[in-house]
Motif scaffolding. Structure first.
Motif, mmCIF file in Angstrom:
data_model
loop_
_atom_site.group_PDB
_atom_site.id
_atom_site.type_symbol
_atom_site.label_atom_id
_atom_site.label_comp_id
_atom_site.label_asym_id
_atom_site.label_seq_id
_atom_site.Cartn_x
_atom_site.Cartn_y
_atom_site.Cartn_z
ATOM 1 N N ARG A 41 0.839 -1.201 0.000
ATOM 2 C CA ARG A 41 0.000 0.000 0.000
ATOM 3 C C ARG A 41 0.877 1.256 0.000
ATOM 4 N N VAL A 45 1.224 4.276 -3.127
ATOM 5 C CA VAL A 45 1.101 5.733 -2.971
ATOM 6 C C VAL A 45 2.395 6.416 -3.372
ATOM 7 N N CYS A 49 3.490 9.412 -6.479
ATOM 8 C CA CYS A 49 3.910 10.752 -6.069
ATOM 9 C C CYS A 49 5.376 11.068 -6.350
ATOM 10 N N LEU A 107 -2.886 4.179 5.921
ATOM 11 C CA LEU A 107 -3.838 5.200 5.484
ATOM 12 C C LEU A 107 -3.161 6.324 4.686
ATOM 13 N N ASN A 109 -2.098 8.866 2.087
ATOM 14 C CA ASN A 109 -3.027 9.509 1.152
ATOM 15 C C ASN A 109 -2.237 10.216 0.049
ATOM 16 N N SER A 110 -2.388 9.758 -1.179
ATOM 17 C CA SER A 110 -1.612 10.329 -2.279
ATOM 18 C C SER A 110 -1.975 11.793 -2.537
ATOM 19 N N TYR A 111 -3.224 12.174 -2.298
ATOM 20 C CA TYR A 111 -3.619 13.569 -2.530
ATOM 21 C C TYR A 111 -2.867 14.511 -1.585
ATOM 22 N N ILE A 112 -2.783 14.138 -0.307
ATOM 23 C CA ILE A 112 -2.068 14.982 0.654
ATOM 24 C C ILE A 112 -0.581 15.039 0.305
ATOM 25 N N GLU A 181 -7.321 15.432 8.806
ATOM 26 C CA GLU A 181 -7.124 14.467 7.730
ATOM 27 C C GLU A 181 -5.681 13.975 7.688
ATOM 28 N N THR A 182 -4.749 14.896 7.903
ATOM 29 C CA THR A 182 -3.336 14.512 7.904
ATOM 30 C C THR A 182 -3.023 13.622 9.096
ATOM 31 N N LYS A 184 -4.993 11.589 10.556
ATOM 32 C CA LYS A 184 -5.519 10.259 10.229
ATOM 33 C C LYS A 184 -4.552 9.526 9.303
ATOM 34 N N MET A 185 -4.029 10.232 8.306
ATOM 35 C CA MET A 185 -3.114 9.627 7.341
ATOM 36 C C MET A 185 -1.834 9.130 8.003
#
Length: 206
Positions: A41, A45, A49, A107, A109-112, A181-182, A184-185
């Motif tokens: 996983r 990600v 990136c 968790l 997150n590629s967007y962050i 959100e960060t 959590k990531m």
């Protein structure tokens, strides 16, 4: 991710997969999260990136079968913790920026991460790292480091220190703020109980 931006920053990823997982009782890199091993996983990600993904581990043969052939493997010669592993990996990588990642970030997150990547070309040359920070504590295993940091790494290791926290308080670092959100990531699991509680929390909130 815009590949021209990655090329401009010469950004690669280095994933650390050499931990003993003593508190977990089994290899965290191989623990499935939604049926995908955590190391895989994190790799997926990182691959979205960065230009290239390296994995440093004392046991590449344990993981090679589950990852694409283009993944580059570096052998960790001494298992003396993440700071020493980072130094070993950095010595084998030629890149302006390195995204350093632990293998136990299910968790991620590629967007962050991609949002953070866009900040790299705006950072002053004297800044050696871009790292999340909350309550005066750094989250070093999800941060960006310039190649030039290896000089400071060697100094602190030569003094018998192996703490990322000590290193990051001695060098110029640009902190990344951590919102909900960060936070959590950045969850990383160290015990079976933490893992089960996080899975339960996600199911219940969903």
């Amino acid at each position: 991710m815009n590949k021209s931006l990655l090329a401009k920053n010469n950004l690669v990823a280095l994933i650390l997969a050499g931990g003993k997982s003593s508190r977990m009782g089994e290899d965290k890199a191989l623990i499935p999260w939604h049926n995908i091993p955590m190391l895989k996983r994190v790799y997926q990600v990182a691959n979205k990136c960065t230009e290239k993904v390296y994995i440093i581990t004392p046991w590449p043969e344990k993981y090679q079968s589950m990852l694409p052939t283009e993944c580059e493997w570096l052998t960790e010669l001494k298992t003396e913790g993440p700071l020493v592993a980072f130094a070993q990996g950095l010595a084998q990588i030629n890149s302006n920026w390195i995204l350093l990642l632990g293998c136990d970030l299910p968790l991620l997150n590629s967007y962050i991460i991609q949002t953070w990547v866009t900040q790299l070309n705006q950072i002053s040359p004297e800044i050696l790292a871009l790292v999340p920070q909350k309550y005066q504590r750094w989250e070093p295993l999800c941060g960006f480091y310039r190649q030039e940091i290896k000089i400071e790494l060697e100094k602190i290791i030569d003094r018998g220190k192996n703490s990322f926290q000590k290193l990051l308080y001695q060098i110029p670092v640009q902190p990344l703020s951590i919102d909900s959100e960060t936070e959590k990531m950045l969850f990383n699991c160290n015990t079976p109980l933490e893992l089960e509680m996080e899975k339960k929390g996600i199911i219940e909130s969903g």
